[in-house]
Scaffold this motif. Structure first.
Motif, PDB file in Angstrom:
ATOM      1  N   UNK A 327       0.795  -1.224   0.000  1.00 48.19           N
ATOM      2  CA  UNK A 327       0.000   0.000   0.000  1.00 48.19           C
ATOM      3  C   UNK A 327       0.823   1.268   0.000  1.00 48.19           C
ATOM      4  N   UNK A 328       2.147   1.151   0.018  1.00 48.99           N
ATOM      5  CA  UNK A 328       3.032   2.321   0.023  1.00 48.99           C
ATOM      6  C   UNK A 328       3.668   2.496  -1.351  1.00 48.99           C
ATOM      7  N   UNK A 329       3.750   3.736  -1.846  1.00 53.90           N
ATOM      8  CA  UNK A 329       4.336   3.971  -3.171  1.00 53.90           C
ATOM      9  C   UNK A 329       5.859   3.917  -3.109  1.00 53.90           C
ATOM     10  N   UNK A 330       6.456   3.200  -4.042  1.00 54.15           N
ATOM     11  CA  UNK A 330       7.897   3.009  -4.075  1.00 54.15           C
ATOM     12  C   UNK A 330       8.401   3.272  -5.483  1.00 54.15           C
ATOM     13  N   UNK A 331       9.508   3.987  -5.597  1.00 52.96           N
ATOM     14  CA  UNK A 331      10.226   4.107  -6.864  1.00 52.96           C
ATOM     15  C   UNK A 331      11.517   3.310  -6.700  1.00 52.96           C
ATOM     16  N   UNK A 332      11.512   2.094  -7.248  1.00 52.71           N
ATOM     17  CA  UNK A 332      12.622   1.160  -7.080  1.00 52.71           C
ATOM     18  C   UNK A 332      13.639   1.359  -8.191  1.00 52.71           C
ATOM     19  N   UNK A 333      14.915   1.505  -7.828  1.00 49.58           N
ATOM     20  CA  UNK A 333      15.971   1.777  -8.801  1.00 49.58           C
ATOM     21  C   UNK A 333      17.048   0.701  -8.721  1.00 49.58           C
ATOM     22  N   UNK A 334      17.352   0.109  -9.875  1.00 49.62           N
ATOM     23  CA  UNK A 334      18.492  -0.811  -9.996  1.00 49.62           C
ATOM     24  C   UNK A 334      19.683  -0.005 -10.495  1.00 49.62           C
ATOM     25  N   UNK A 335      20.853  -0.254  -9.923  1.00 54.09           N
ATOM     26  CA  UNK A 335      22.027   0.557 -10.247  1.00 54.09           C
ATOM     27  C   UNK A 335      23.187  -0.331 -10.691  1.00 54.09           C
ATOM     28  N   UNK A 336      24.208   0.317 -11.223  1.00 51.25           N
ATOM     29  CA  UNK A 336      25.404  -0.396 -11.672  1.00 51.25           C
ATOM     30  C   UNK A 336      26.144  -1.003 -10.482  1.00 51.25           C
ATOM     31  N   UNK A 337      26.802  -2.127 -10.718  1.00 51.96           N
ATOM     32  CA  UNK A 337      27.597  -2.752  -9.665  1.00 51.96           C
ATOM     33  C   UNK A 337      28.765  -1.869  -9.257  1.00 51.96           C
ATOM     34  N   UNK A 338      28.995  -1.783  -7.945  1.00 51.17           N
ATOM     35  CA  UNK A 338      30.042  -0.908  -7.416  1.00 51.17           C
ATOM     36  C   UNK A 338      31.386  -1.646  -7.410  1.00 51.17           C
ATOM     37  N   UNK A 339      32.286  -1.170  -8.250  1.00 50.85           N
ATOM     38  CA  UNK A 339      33.628  -1.753  -8.307  1.00 50.85           C
ATOM     39  C   UNK A 339      34.556  -0.752  -8.987  1.00 50.85           C
ATOM     40  N   UNK A 340      35.853  -0.954  -8.827  1.00 55.70           N
ATOM     41  CA  UNK A 340      36.846  -0.145  -9.535  1.00 55.70           C
ATOM     42  C   UNK A 340      36.947  -0.650 -10.968  1.00 55.70           C
ATOM     43  N   UNK A 341      36.948   0.261 -11.915  1.00 51.11           N
ATOM     44  CA  UNK A 341      36.995  -0.110 -13.318  1.00 51.11           C
ATOM     45  C   UNK A 341      37.692   0.965 -14.131  1.00 51.11           C
ATOM     46  N   UNK A 342      38.240   0.559 -15.253  1.00 50.69           N
ATOM     47  CA  UNK A 342      38.889   1.522 -16.164  1.00 50.69           C
ATOM     48  C   UNK A 342      37.965   1.906 -17.315  1.00 50.69           C
ATOM     49  N   UNK A 343      36.826   1.247 -17.432  1.00 49.73           N
ATOM     50  CA  UNK A 343      35.865   1.554 -18.486  1.00 49.73           C
ATOM     51  C   UNK A 343      35.162   2.876 -18.154  1.00 49.73           C
ATOM     52  N   UNK A 344      35.269   3.856 -19.041  1.00 46.74           N
ATOM     53  CA  UNK A 344      34.717   5.189 -18.760  1.00 46.74           C
ATOM     54  C   UNK A 344      33.189   5.158 -18.637  1.00 46.74           C
ATOM     55  N   UNK A 345      32.530   4.319 -19.445  1.00 47.20           N
ATOM     56  CA  UNK A 345      31.073   4.234 -19.369  1.00 47.20           C
ATOM     57  C   UNK A 345      30.643   3.623 -18.036  1.00 47.20           C
ATOM     58  N   UNK A 346      31.327   2.553 -17.634  1.00 46.61           N
ATOM     59  CA  UNK A 346      30.991   1.916 -16.373  1.00 46.61           C
ATOM     60  C   UNK A 346      31.322   2.827 -15.198  1.00 46.61           C
ATOM     61  N   UNK A 347      32.374   3.623 -15.329  1.00 46.53           N
ATOM     62  CA  UNK A 347      32.718   4.576 -14.275  1.00 46.53           C
ATOM     63  C   UNK A 347      31.579   5.571 -14.046  1.00 46.53           C
ATOM     64  N   UNK A 348      30.977   6.026 -15.144  1.00 45.30           N
ATOM     65  CA  UNK A 348      29.837   6.935 -15.022  1.00 45.30           C
ATOM     66  C   UNK A 348      28.665   6.229 -14.357  1.00 45.30           C
ATOM     67  N   UNK A 349      28.454   4.954 -14.699  1.00 48.04           N
ATOM     68  CA  UNK A 349      27.393   4.189 -14.060  1.00 48.04           C
ATOM     69  C   UNK A 349      27.626   4.035 -12.569  1.00 48.04           C
ATOM     70  N   UNK A 350      28.873   3.787 -12.164  1.00 49.19           N
ATOM     71  CA  UNK A 350      29.202   3.667 -10.745  1.00 49.19           C
ATOM     72  C   UNK A 350      28.975   4.993 -10.034  1.00 49.19           C
ATOM     73  N   UNK A 351      29.343   6.095 -10.697  1.00 47.59           N
ATOM     74  CA  UNK A 351      29.141   7.418 -10.086  1.00 47.59           C
ATOM     75  C   UNK A 351      27.655   7.683  -9.857  1.00 47.59           C
TER      76      UNK A 351
END
Length: 529
Positions: A327-351
Motif C-alpha cells: 500500500x506504500x508507493x515506491x520508486x525502485x531503482x536498480x544501479x550499476x555494480x560498485x567496483x573499480x573499473x577503467x571503463x569510462x562508461x561503467x565509471x559513469x554508471x558507478x558514479x
C-alpha cells in the motif's frame, strides 16, 4: 487632554466603521468585475493606505459558464460532463428540450440529449441539477451522464460549446471556483488533487484525510491562537497607559507564543513522512557486480525490467520502476555494480549509482553469499566493511544475502548464528532470486521499513504533504522569534513579528496572500476538476 484621550479611544472604532463601509462598497463593486479578482486599498483617518484581504464575492450574471469532461479521457461505460455557472440551467433546457423543466435538485433524471441547433439526438442519459450555493463550486451546476464513446462525448461537448455564454473549462477551474466560493481551503484543494493522483492505499488515506480538512484545521487553530496573541499585544500598545489592560497580559502572550513555536517545530520534525508518502519512497538496490541486483528488481516487479547476464557490469545506468509494496508507493531503482573499473562508461554508471544511494530513502544492499569468507566468524567483519564502503547511513538499509540456494543448509545456519552473535550488523534477509525462497520474509521487512518511513496516515496528527507548507511554517517560526527578539526593545516591532507569522500561516490555507500561489496549485488538476 480629555478630548485627545477620548478621540484616541474612539479612533479604532471610527477606523473600523470606515473599513466596514469600504468593504461594503467593495463587495458591491465585485459584482461588476470578472473572475473574482477583487482587491483594493482602503484609506484610514490619516490618509494611509490599508490593504484589504481577498474577499469572497458572488458570481455576477456576466460570469462565464464552463463545461468539461470530468470522468477522464478514453472509452468507458459512462462519461460525466460537468457544467458550472449561471447558464447551467440553460444548458439543461437546451440539450434536453424537455417540457418538464429542470430536474429535481440532486436527482438523476433520464432524458434525451439533443443538439440545440440541429435537434439531432446525441444520446440518452442521466441529467442532474445542482442549484448553487449547494454545489461543489458554489454556483449553479449541471451534470450529463452519457455513454462513454468518443463520438458521443465529442457531440455533447460541441453542443454545449454552441450555447451562448458557455466555454470549455481550463485546468482546475472547477476547483478554483470552489476555493473562491469558500467551499475548500488550499490544503483541502491539495488533498483533492492528491486523491485524484493517488495510486496506493496509503496515498488514498492520506489524501482523504487532508481533503476532509484535518491538516487545514491544525493550521487554522494556530492562526486563531496567534491572532489572539497579536490582538492582545496591539491592545497593550494602544491602551496600556490608560490602565485598561489586565496585568500580566504580555506574560500570557509570551506563554502562548512559546507553545505555538513548540507545536510548529514538532510538526516540522516529521522526517518528511507525508511528503515521502505523497511522492513515493526512493528505494535503491546497490551492491557489487553479479550479486543479483537486477534479478532482485525483476523478482519484485514480476517482469523482466532489467537485463540479467552472468557477465559482470551488465547494468550501466539506473533502471527505475514504480511499485506498490504493502500500500506504500515506491520508486525502485536498480544501479550499476560498485567496483573499480577503467571503463569510462561503467565509471559513469558507478558514479550515478553512488549518487542514488546518497539520495535514497532506503537502500537494499545485495551481497552474494558465495563470496563471503569461508569461516563464518569472519562474516560480520566482512559485511561491516562492505556496508561502510556503500553506505553512510546504515539505519536506512536492508541487508539482503542472495543466492541462498547455492550454499548448504549447514553453512546457512552457521552464518545466521554468527550474525546474531555479532550485534553490530543490521538484520539480514536470506534470499534466493532463483527459487524465490525468502521472498515473503523480505517483503515483510520492506513493508515494516516503509511504514516507518511514511507512517500511518490515519494515526496521529496529520503530516506535512507539500514543500510549500514546510517553507511557510519555517517563515512563521522565524517571525515568532522576531517577537521575542524585539519584545523588550520595541513592542511595535515585536507585534510585527506576530503579524508576519500570522500571514505565513494564512498562506498555507489561502486565507491571506494566496493569489501568487494559486496557479502553482491548480495547474496539476485535470480539465474537468
Amino acid at each position: 487632554m480629555l478630548f485627545i484621550r477620548c478621540w484616541r479611544r474612539s479612533a479604532p472604532f471610527i477606523t473600523a466603521i470606515r473599513s466596514l463601509a469600504f468593504a461594503r462598497i467593495h463587495i458591491l463593486s465585485c459584482k461588476t468585475v470578472s473572475f473574482y479578482k477583487c482587491k483594493k486599498s482602503a484609506i484610514d483617518l490619516f490618509g494611509r493606505s490599508l490593504p484589504v484581504k481577498r474577499l469572497l464575492c458572488s458570481i455576477g450574471p456576466e460570469e462565464d459558464t464552463i463545461f468539461a469532461l470530468s470522468s477522464g479521457q478514453g472509452r468507458c461505460g459512462v462519461a460525466v460532463i460537468r457544467v458550472s455557472g449561471p447558464a447551467s440551467a440553460l444548458s439543461i433546457s437546451c440539450l434536453t428540450s424537455s417540457t418538464r423543466g429542470l430536474p429535481a435538485a440532486r436527482t438523476a433524471t433520464l432524458r434525451n440529449i439533443i443538439h440545440p441547433q440541429t435537434q439531432e439526438l446525441l444520446d440518452r442519459g442521466l441529467v442532474l441539477w445542482f442549484p448553487g450555493p449547494g454545489s461543489f463550486t458554489g454556483e449553479d451546476c449541471a451534470e450529463f451522464h452519457i455513454h462513454g464513446g468518443p463520438a458521443v462525448i465529442n457531440g455533447v461537448l460541441q453542443a454545449l460549446g454552441s450555447l451562448p455564454g458557455l466555454r470549455p473549462a481550463e485546468s482546475g477551474e472547477f476547483t478554483r471556483r470552489a476555493f473562491y466560493a469558500g467551499k475548500l481551503d488550499l490544503t483541502e484543494v491539495e488533498g483533492l488533487g492528491d486523491l485524484i493522483h493517488a495510486e496506493t492505499e496509503a496515498q488514498r488515506r492520506q489524501a482523504l484525510r487532508q481533503m476532509a480538512g484535518d491538516l487545514g484545521r491544525v493550521y487554522q487553530d494556530w492562526s486563531v491562537r496567534l491572532k489572539r496573541c497579536l490582538a492582545h499585544v496591539e491592545a497593550f500598545i494602544d491602551f496600556s497607559e490608560d490602565e485598561l489592560i489586565e496585568d500580566g497580559i504580555l506574560n500570557d502572550v509570551d506563554t502562548a507564543v512559546r507553545q505555538l513555536q513548540t507545536e510548529m517545530e514538532n510538526h516540522l520534525l516529521d522526517q518528511r513522512r507525508g511528503e515521502r508518502l505523497r511522492s513515493g519512497v526512493q528505494v535503491v538496490i546497490a551492491g557489487s557486480t553479479n550479486a543479483g541486483k537486477s534479478s532482485l528488481l525483476n523478482m519484485l516487479t514480476q517482469r523482466p525490467s532489467a537485463i540479467v547476464s552472468p557477465t559482470a557490469g551488465t547494468t550501466r545506468d539506473v533502471v527505475e520502476v514504480p511499485l506498490d509494496i504493502g500500500g506504500y508507493p515506491v520508486l525502485l531503482s536498480d544501479t550499476a555494480g560498485l567496483r573499480d573499473t577503467t571503463d569510462s562508461v561503467e565509471q559513469e554508471g558507478v558514479r550515478r549509482a553512488r549518487q542514488r544511494v546518497e539520495q535514497a530513502d532506503l537502500s537494499l544492499v545485495v551481497v552474494d553469499l558465495t563470496q563471503l569468507p569461508s569461516d563464518p566468524q569472519l562474516v560480520p567483519d566482512f559485511l561491516t566493511g562492505y556496508l561502510r564502503n556503500i553506505l553512510e547511513h546504515r539505519q536506512h538499509c536492508v541487508l539482503i544475502l542472495n543466492k541462498s540456494d547455492l550454499i548448504s543448509a549447514e553453512q546457512n545456519s552457521s552464518i545466521r548464528a554468527s550474525l546474531w552473535l555479532a550485534g553490530d550488523v543490521p538484520p539480514a534477509c536470506f534470499l534466493s532470486c532463483h527459487t524465490k525462497d525468502g521472498l515473503d520474509g523480505l517483503l515483510t521487512v520492506l513493508q515494516d521499513r516503509l511504514k516507518t518511513l511514511c507512517g500511518d496516515p490515519l494515526i496521529g496528527s496529520p503530516s506535512l504533504t507539500q514543500t510549500r507548507h514546510r517553507t511557510h511554517l519555517q517563515k512563521s517560526i522565524e517571525a515568532l522569534h522576531q517577537y521575542f527578539q524585539y519584545k523588550h526593545v520595541d513592542l511595535v516591532l515585536a507585534a510585527e513579528g506576530l503579524r508576519l507569522g500570522l500571514n505565513s500561516l494564512g498562506r498555507i490555507t489561502g486565507r491571506v496572500g494566496a493569489e501568487e500561489i494559486l496557479d502553482v496549485i491548480f495547474k496539476d488538476f485535470c480539465i474537468g476538476k
